[in-house]
Motif scaffolding. Structure first.
Motif, PDB file in Angstrom:
ATOM      1  N   HIS A  99     116.130  46.682 108.902  1.00  0.00           N
ATOM      2  CA  HIS A  99     117.577  46.886 108.916  1.00  0.00           C
ATOM      3  C   HIS A  99     118.093  47.330 107.535  1.00  0.00           C
ATOM      4  O   HIS A  99     118.929  48.235 107.437  1.00  0.00           O
ATOM      5  CB  HIS A  99     118.288  45.597 109.357  1.00  0.00           C
ATOM      6  CG  HIS A  99     119.776  45.690 109.310  1.00  0.00           C
ATOM      7  ND1 HIS A  99     120.515  46.379 110.249  1.00  0.00           N
ATOM      8  CD2 HIS A  99     120.666  45.202 108.410  1.00  0.00           C
ATOM      9  CE1 HIS A  99     121.790  46.303 109.935  1.00  0.00           C
ATOM     10  NE2 HIS A  99     121.908  45.594 108.826  1.00  0.00           N
ATOM     11  N   GLN A 100     117.612  46.710 106.465  1.00  0.00           N
ATOM     12  CA  GLN A 100     118.030  47.087 105.110  1.00  0.00           C
ATOM     13  C   GLN A 100     117.615  48.523 104.789  1.00  0.00           C
ATOM     14  O   GLN A 100     118.387  49.284 104.189  1.00  0.00           O
ATOM     15  CB  GLN A 100     117.423  46.135 104.075  1.00  0.00           C
ATOM     16  CG  GLN A 100     118.022  44.750 104.096  1.00  0.00           C
ATOM     17  CD  GLN A 100     117.231  43.779 103.235  1.00  0.00           C
ATOM     18  OE1 GLN A 100     115.993  43.803 103.201  1.00  0.00           O
ATOM     19  NE2 GLN A 100     117.949  42.901 102.527  1.00  0.00           N
ATOM     20  N   GLN A 142     119.767  50.945 106.628  1.00  0.00           N
ATOM     21  CA  GLN A 142     121.073  51.033 105.964  1.00  0.00           C
ATOM     22  C   GLN A 142     120.992  51.919 104.726  1.00  0.00           C
ATOM     23  O   GLN A 142     121.916  52.692 104.457  1.00  0.00           O
ATOM     24  CB  GLN A 142     121.597  49.642 105.596  1.00  0.00           C
ATOM     25  CG  GLN A 142     123.036  49.665 105.110  1.00  0.00           C
ATOM     26  CD  GLN A 142     123.985  50.275 106.128  1.00  0.00           C
ATOM     27  OE1 GLN A 142     124.032  49.856 107.280  1.00  0.00           O
ATOM     28  NE2 GLN A 142     124.733  51.289 105.708  1.00  0.00           N
TER      29      GLN A 142
END
Length: 173
Positions: free
Chosen positions: A102-103, A106
């Motif tokens: 997820h990071q 992003q």
């Protein structure tokens, strides 16, 4: 077409590096035996600049996706992306040990958003034109001067959604 793809790729790296505070000195594209290789020389980020290094590394691939969209996948196979120097750098960084998927996604989306800003994309587009006109790196001025003078505003035609998904899925399999 391949020259434009590589020029956009290197411009993506150079513009993001410039705005991360790194001095981009030279951008070249050489043709050797029908192959085009491209690269730029920059100050090396310190260990504290790991995030900036990741952003700069992915900027070339994201810029290509923004400029060519799905056509990029027709021109290049997915295998070519995974054989690219940028992909190999991301693997060497062992991102999956330091970031969650997820990071990382992003970060990729942040690069896409930043490069898609009309003033920034205008600089990517302008610099790509300059690289094509001066493939040996003999730009009329240093890269940072060219970027400072550029007033071009453009919006990329495509989104980088497919590239974002591909990189995240491959690196976090």
């Amino acid at each position: 077409m391949k020259r434009r793809i590589l020029a956009i790729h290197e411009s993506g790296h150079a513009v993001l590096a410039h705005y991360a505070g790194l001095k981009v000195r030279k951008i070249t594209m050489d043709e050797t035996g029908g192959e085009i290789t491209a690269g730029f020389i920059k100050d090396k980020p310190t260990a504290n600049d790991a995030a900036a290094y990741i952003y700069i590394t992915v900027a070339g691939l994201i810029a290509q996706a923004l400029d060519f969209g799905d056509e990029l996948w027709e021109l290049y196979s997915k295998g070519e992306v995974t054989r690219s120097d940028d992909y190999k750098k991301l693997q060497e960084l062992e991102i999956c040990k330091h970031l969650t998927k997820h990071q990382f996604v992003q970060m990729l989306k942040d690069v896409e958003t930043y490069l898609s800003t009309p003033t920034i994309w205008g600089k990517v587009d302008f610099l790509a034109d300059e690289i094509i006109d001066h493939p040996k790196g003999d730009l009329p001025e240093e890269v940072w001067v060219l970027l400072g003078r550029c007033q071009r505003q453009r919006t990329p035609e495509y989104k980088a959604t497919r590239m974002v998904s591909f990189l995240a899925d491959r690196l976090f399999n």
